[in-house]
Structure formats: structure tokens, C-alpha cells
Write a protein that holds these residues in place. Structure first.
Motif, PDB file in Angstrom:
ATOM      1  N   VAL A   9     -17.637  11.281  19.989  1.00 17.82           N
ATOM      2  CA  VAL A   9     -18.580  11.383  18.871  1.00 17.82           C
ATOM      3  C   VAL A   9     -17.789  11.259  17.559  1.00 17.82           C
ATOM      4  O   VAL A   9     -16.882  12.048  17.317  1.00 17.82           O
TER       5      VAL A   9
ATOM      6  N   ASP B  42     -18.906  11.475  14.364  1.00 15.47           N
ATOM      7  CA  ASP B  42     -19.601  11.905  13.151  1.00 15.47           C
ATOM      8  C   ASP B  42     -20.313  13.223  13.424  1.00 15.47           C
ATOM      9  O   ASP B  42     -21.020  13.370  14.420  1.00 15.47           O
ATOM     10  N   ALA B  43     -20.148  14.203  12.547  1.00 15.15           N
ATOM     11  CA  ALA B  43     -20.800  15.498  12.715  1.00 15.15           C
ATOM     12  C   ALA B  43     -22.322  15.376  12.674  1.00 15.15           C
ATOM     13  O   ALA B  43     -23.036  16.169  13.300  1.00 15.15           O
TER      14      ALA B  43
ATOM     15  N   ALA C 173     -23.300  14.526  16.080  1.00  8.64           N
ATOM     16  CA  ALA C 173     -23.160  15.728  16.897  1.00  8.64           C
ATOM     17  C   ALA C 173     -24.393  16.616  16.753  1.00  8.64           C
ATOM     18  O   ALA C 173     -24.916  17.145  17.742  1.00  8.64           O
TER      19      ALA C 173
ATOM     20  N   TYR D  31     -15.351  15.215  19.944  1.00  3.34           N
ATOM     21  CA  TYR D  31     -15.229  14.244  18.853  1.00  3.34           C
ATOM     22  C   TYR D  31     -14.045  13.305  19.086  1.00  3.34           C
ATOM     23  O   TYR D  31     -13.038  13.677  19.702  1.00  3.34           O
TER      24      TYR D  31
ATOM     25  N   VAL E 132     -11.228  11.628  16.733  1.00  2.00           N
ATOM     26  CA  VAL E 132     -10.727  12.056  15.425  1.00  2.00           C
ATOM     27  C   VAL E 132      -9.575  11.179  14.966  1.00  2.00           C
ATOM     28  O   VAL E 132      -8.962  10.437  15.745  1.00  2.00           O
TER      29      VAL E 132
ATOM     30  N   THR F 147     -12.879  13.949  11.477  1.00  2.00           N
ATOM     31  CA  THR F 147     -13.622  13.054  12.357  1.00  2.00           C
ATOM     32  C   THR F 147     -13.390  11.618  11.896  1.00  2.00           C
ATOM     33  O   THR F 147     -12.918  11.364  10.784  1.00  2.00           O
TER      34      THR F 147
ATOM     35  N   ALA G 107     -16.963  20.051  11.388  1.00  2.00           N
ATOM     36  CA  ALA G 107     -17.554  19.351  12.531  1.00  2.00           C
ATOM     37  C   ALA G 107     -17.714  20.281  13.732  1.00  2.00           C
ATOM     38  O   ALA G 107     -18.763  20.292  14.399  1.00  2.00           O
TER      39      ALA G 107
ATOM     40  N   VAL H 291     -11.864  17.286  21.577  1.00  2.51           N
ATOM     41  CA  VAL H 291     -11.605  15.915  21.148  1.00  2.51           C
ATOM     42  C   VAL H 291     -11.247  15.037  22.336  1.00  2.51           C
ATOM     43  O   VAL H 291     -10.719  15.502  23.344  1.00  2.51           O
TER      44      VAL H 291
END
Length: 311
Positions: A170, A172-173, A176, A194, A196, A201, A210, A225
Motif C-alpha cells: 500500500v 498511500d495512507a 490504507a 505499506y 515505503v 510512504t 500512516a 512494510v
């Protein structure tokens, strides 16, 4: 699901560490399968499902406790571009869980006695676009629009009864937040992972912010991550553990870099088993590898963590 006598993944994480598998595309490519397609490894769900089971089995044999399904790039939209209707697309997505279960069965038949779990992969919206935007985020869609994209396939994957949903890579927060809304009420726990770049991110948000998105989400049993440089892991683990208090999941790439023009990996691997103990000490409880991390590296991870391997 795992057998009734096996502990749940969440319960296991409360007391110990589990070994994740490595890169699915890595193993399929090593076996000679062409993945130069927008559907990537998901194409083989339709064309060579036995190859997917063989890849999972290779990782279980190497010492992995968790198989991540070949559904990362499996979406109704992506299959639709190949002329595959929604009913068949849903069947293929669900089959990814069954293929991983079959690999676990074969591993047990070969002598594995430890619990083996299946994580159903759900990649980001950008994975469906197949244009690299999964490493940038910021698609121009609202959280509500992203939730509407993710919810239908998460419903299909959850109905196939995996042990956990892997909301992975992922960037982008905001995405998420959409994924957390989309998993509510499905009855299957999830982890949020995520991708990163350093301490942010891929969309540029501070990791503390995030990870905070998932801190109070009961459905999320681990945060962390994946698909990042090994060098970015330790700070991310410390931050995730501090911000959320949840077990941390990590599965970085090998450290090599993809050259899109040359369509080749460059540089050298910086993924080493000596890093694994530091990640565990920092709070990591699910540890494995992503792109370019194969069965040999997962065996080294299992040994570093004191796993029973194939026993």
C-alpha cells in the motif's frame, strides 16, 4: 482455515514469530513461466494453476509458515480487460486460496507438522493499473471510491476462508484508510503493509502518521512494510510497533533495483539473515521476503528465527 487444533495466526503472534514466504513472481519466473503480462502471476490462476501450487510448496518446504496467495494483481477490472467475466473472475480469485491450501496439504503429506497458514493477497489500486502507480499512490480517487474498488474482491477472498487477508504494498495512507473500511465485517483478520521509501510512504506521508491509521482497527492483527529496500525496514518496524502496539509484519525486496527500460534487475542483493534478528528485536513478528527473495533466502530466515523448518 487451519485445522481446529491449530492456533490462530493472531494467537501465535502473541507469543512468537512466524516465517512468511518470498516472492511469488520470483519463484514462478525461476520455474520458467512468462509473467510479462498486466495480470502478472494472477494470469497463472487461469492458465497454470498447478504452477502456483508448486511455487507455494517450494516456500513451505523452504521453511515458510505462511503462503501469500497469487491474487495480488487479481481484480475484476484486470480480468475484465482479458475478457473474463465477473463470475469467472471471482472463481479465479477464490481459487488462489485453494491452491495455497493444496500446497499446505502436500507439505504436511511430505512431513511438515507445524501450523501452516494462508494469507490472501490484496494489492493496491495501482497494481490493477499496471503502470507503476502502486509505487506512487495519489491516484486522484477519494477514500470512498477506493473502498468501492477494494470491497468486492475482498468479499470474494474472505469467502474463500483464508487465515488472514494481506493488504499489501500500500503506497498511500489514504488507500490504507479505504482498505480498513473495506475489510470491516468480513469476519477475517488482516494485516496492513505499506511500501515505503526511507521514513515515508511512497506517497510521501510520515510513517508514524500512516501506521496510526490502523492503530485502533480491531480487524488488523499486524502492520508493517513490504516491497521496500531491506535498509528501510528497521526504522519502519520500530515506528509501527511504537505507534500501534501491534505485531509488525516485514517482507522487503532483495535490495536489487528494477530497471524498467532494460526490463532487468540491477545492483546486488542486500537482504541477509543477519538482519532478521534485529527486525525481530525491534518488534517484527511476521518476517519474510518480497521481490527477488526466493526459497533459499527463506530457509536462511527460518534458521535465523529458530524455526522448525519442514518439521
Amino acid at each position: 482455515m487451519t485445522s481446529d487444533t491449530s492456533p490462530s495466526l493472531a494467537d501465535t503472534l502473541a507469543t512468537g514469530t512466524v516465517v512468511l514466504d518470498g516472492g511469488m513472481s520470483n519463484q514462478l519466473g525461476a520455474a520458467g513461466h512468462d509473467l510479462s503480462d498486466e495480470l502478472w502471476s494472477a494470469r497463472l490462476l487461469a492458465e497454470r494453476p498447478e504452477a502456483v501450487t508448486e511455487a507455494h510448496l517450494a516456500y513451505f518446504t523452504a521453511g515458510a509458515d505462511v503462503a501469500i496467495t497469487a491474487s495480488y494483481q487479481a481484480t475484476f477490472e484486470g480480468f475484465g480487460r482479458r475478457g473474463i467475466g465477473r463470475e469467472e473472475a471471482a472463481r479465479l480469485m477464490a481459487s488462489s486460496v485453494g491452491l495455497a491450501r493444496e500446497a499446505a496439504r502436500l507439505a504436511r503429506r511430505a512431513g511438515a507438522t507445524r501450523p501452516l497458514w494462508v494469507a490472501a493477497s490484496a494489492g493496491p489500486y495501482g497494481a490493477m493499473l499496471a503502470d507503476g502507480s502502486e509505487y506512487r499512490g495519489r491516484y486522484g480517487l477519494s477514500v470512498a471510491e477506493l473502498e468501492r474498488f477494494h470491497r468486492p474482491r475482498l468479499e470474494v477472498l474472505a469467502a474463500a476462508e483464508p487465515d488472514v487477508l494481506a493488504l499489501e504494498t500500500v503506497p498511500d495512507a489514504d488507500e490504507a484508510a479505504a482498505l480498513l473500511r473495506a475489510v470491516r465485517g468480513l469476519g477475517v483478520p488482516a494485516w496492513l503493509s505499506y511500501t515505503v521509501d526511507g521514513s515515508r510512504t511512497r506517497a510521501g506521508q510520515p510513517l508514524a502518521d500512516a501506521f496510526a491509521v490502523a492503530a485502533d482497527a480491531d480487524e488488523i492483527i499486524a502492520v508493517g512494510v513490504n516491497c521496500c529496500a531491506p535498509e528501510d525496514v528497521e526504522h519502519a518496524v520500530e515506528t509501527a510497533a511504537r505507534v500501534t502496539g501491534k505485531p509488525v509484519v516485514v517482507y522487503p525486496n532483495s535490495g536489487e533495483v528494477w530497471d524498467a527500460q532494460a526490463r532487468a534487475w540491477t545492483g546486488r542483493s542486500t537482504f541477509g539473515s543477519e538482519q532478521v534478528t534485529r527486525w525481530r528485536e525491534a518488534g517484527a513478528r511476521l518476517i519474510g521476503g518480497c521481490c527477488r527473495v526466493g526459497p533459499r533466502a527463506i530457509t536462511a530466515v527460518a534458521r535465523a528465527l529458530g524455526s522448525a523448518g519442514t518439521a
